[in-house]
Enzyme design. Structure first.
Site, PDB file in Angstrom:
ATOM      1  N   HIS A 190       0.811  -1.226   0.000  1.00  0.00           N
ATOM      2  CA  HIS A 190       0.000   0.000   0.000  1.00  0.00           C
ATOM      3  C   HIS A 190       0.842   1.272   0.000  1.00  0.00           C
ATOM      4  O   HIS A 190       0.346   2.349   0.318  1.00  0.00           O
ATOM      5  CB  HIS A 190      -0.969  -0.013   1.197  1.00  0.00           C
ATOM      6  N   LEU A 231       1.977 -10.209  18.952  1.00  0.00           N
ATOM      7  CA  LEU A 231       3.084 -10.520  18.030  1.00  0.00           C
ATOM      8  C   LEU A 231       4.440 -10.246  18.651  1.00  0.00           C
ATOM      9  O   LEU A 231       5.403 -10.969  18.396  1.00  0.00           O
ATOM     10  CB  LEU A 231       2.916  -9.691  16.749  1.00  0.00           C
ATOM     11  N   GLN A 271      -4.036 -11.024  16.964  1.00  0.00           N
ATOM     12  CA  GLN A 271      -4.882 -10.920  18.157  1.00  0.00           C
ATOM     13  C   GLN A 271      -6.322 -10.803  17.714  1.00  0.00           C
ATOM     14  O   GLN A 271      -6.707  -9.801  17.115  1.00  0.00           O
ATOM     15  CB  GLN A 271      -4.468  -9.725  19.003  1.00  0.00           C
ATOM     16  N   GLY A 272      -7.087 -11.848  17.956  1.00  0.00           N
ATOM     17  CA  GLY A 272      -8.479 -11.866  17.523  1.00  0.00           C
ATOM     18  C   GLY A 272      -8.635 -12.639  16.221  1.00  0.00           C
ATOM     19  O   GLY A 272      -7.651 -12.939  15.550  1.00  0.00           O
TER      20      GLY A 272
END
Ligand SMILES: [Zn+2]
Length: 280
Positions: free
Chosen positions: A117, A261, A244-245
Site C-alpha cells: 500500500h 506478536l 490478536q483476535g
C-alpha cells in the site's frame, strides 16, 4: 502450545512469505484503525475520490495528517519487526509483503519488502508524478502554517486528532514544489484506489513460489491482502496466521495463533535459531 509448535515447524521448513498488517505495528505506537481500539468507528477512512474531488476533505486530511506524521516519523520498529528481519537473514523468510505504510520492516533491517500500500514517508504529485520526501513536505507545511501546531498541541496519545472545523479551515495545504501546481498525495493506496498491477503481480508470484504463507497482525478485512491467502490456500500452500483476535482468513489457515506478536515472534525466531540480531 500445540499451535505454536505447528507454527514453528512450518517456519523451520523455510520458503516462508510473510504478509503483515497493522497489528504488527501497534506495539510501535502506531494505531490500528481496524483493531480492537475501535478507532475505525470514529473515522471514515479517506477515499481517493474524496481526496481528489473535495478540496475541504483534502484540507482536513492534510491538517490531521500533518499532526499524525510526528507520531509515524518518531516510531521505531518493535521486537516483532526485528524477529521478522532475523528470520529473513536466517534464510527462512524469502519475502515480506506488508500492508503497512510505516516503513518499519525496512527500519528493522528487513531486506526484500514489498510495500503493498505504499509508504507514508513519500509524497507523489498527481500531475507531474514526481516523488518527494514527506520530511520535505512537512517542512513546507510547517512554514505555510506557522501557528497551526501550537494551536492543536493536545494530540491524543494514539495520534488520533479530532480537529474542529475552524482549525481545518485555517490550515493551508501546499502544492507540488516541482511543477508548482500539482496536487500532492501521500504515496499510499487510499480506499477506492487500486494497488499498481505490477506490484500485485510481484506479490502473487512470491506467494505462489512460497512453501508457506505467514500472516502477521492482519484481520484480512480488505481483499487487497486477503486475496493472497485465498491464492495460497487454492494452491495447497499452508497458511499460518498470528493475530490478536479472529481474522477473515481463519477458514483458509492450517495454523492460527491468537497472541501478541511482540511476544510470539521473538520466541518463534529463537526456536528456529534465528534470534533477532539486535536483541529484544
Ligand atoms: Zn508536480
Amino acid at each position: 502450545m500445540e499451535s505454536f509448535d505447528a507454527l514453528t515447524s512450518l517456519v523451520a521448513g523455510g520458503g516462508v512469505v510473510v504478509l503483515s498488517g497493522a497489528g504488527l505495528s501497534t506495539e510501535s505506537g502506531i494505531p490500528d484503525y481496524r483493531g480492537p481500539s475501535g478507532v475505525a468507528q470514529r473515522h471514515t477512512p479517506m477515499t481517493f475520490q474524496a481526496f481528489t474531488r473535495d478540496p475541504l476533505a483534502r484540507r482536513r486530511y492534510w491538517a490531521r495528517s500533518h499532526l499524525g506524521w510526528r507520531l509515524i516519523a518518531g516510531a521505531a520498529p518493535n521486537a516483532g519487526h526485528r524477529a521478522v528481519a532475523g528470520l529473513q537473514h536466517a534464510g527462512l523468510v524469502d519475502t515480506v509483503i506488508t500492508q503497512n505504510v510505516d516503513g518499519l520492516h525496512g527500519a528493522a533491517g528487513s531486506p526484500s519488502v514489498i510495500e503493498l500500500h505504499g509508504r507514508l514517508d513519500e509524497v507523489t504529485c498527481l500531475d507531474c508524478g514526481n516523488l518527494t520526501s514527506r520530511e520535505e513536505l512537512h517542512r513546507r507545511l510547517r512554514e505555510a502554517n506557522p501557528e497551526f501546531v501550537a494551536r492543536v498541541a493536545a494530540v491524543n496519545p494514539d495520534g488520533d486528532v479530532d480537529l474542529p472545523d475552524e482549525q481545518v479551515a485555517a490550515f493551508r495545504p501546499v502544492d507540488c514544489g516541482i511543477c508548482g501546481t500539482g496536487m500532492l498525495k501521500p504515496d499510499v493506496v487510499f480506499f477506492g484506489e487500486t494497488v499498481p498491477a505490477q506490484r500485485v503481480a510481484r506479490c502473487f508470484a512470491a506467494v505462489e513460489q512460497a512453501r508457506s504463507l505467514l500472516v502477521l497482525g492482519s484481520s484480512l478485512t480488505v481483499m487487497s491482502g486477503r486475496r493472497f491467502v485465498i491464492r495460497a490456500a487454492k494452491r495447497g500452500i499452508p497458511v499460518a496466521i498470528v493475530n490478536q483476535g479472529p481474522t477473515r482468513g481463519d477458514g483458509h489457515a492450517t495454523v492460527c495463533v491468537d497472541a501478541p506478536l511482540g511476544a510470539v515472534l521473538p520466541q518463534l525466531a529463537a526456536r528456529v535459531g534465528a534470534g533477532a540480531p539486535l536483541g529484544v
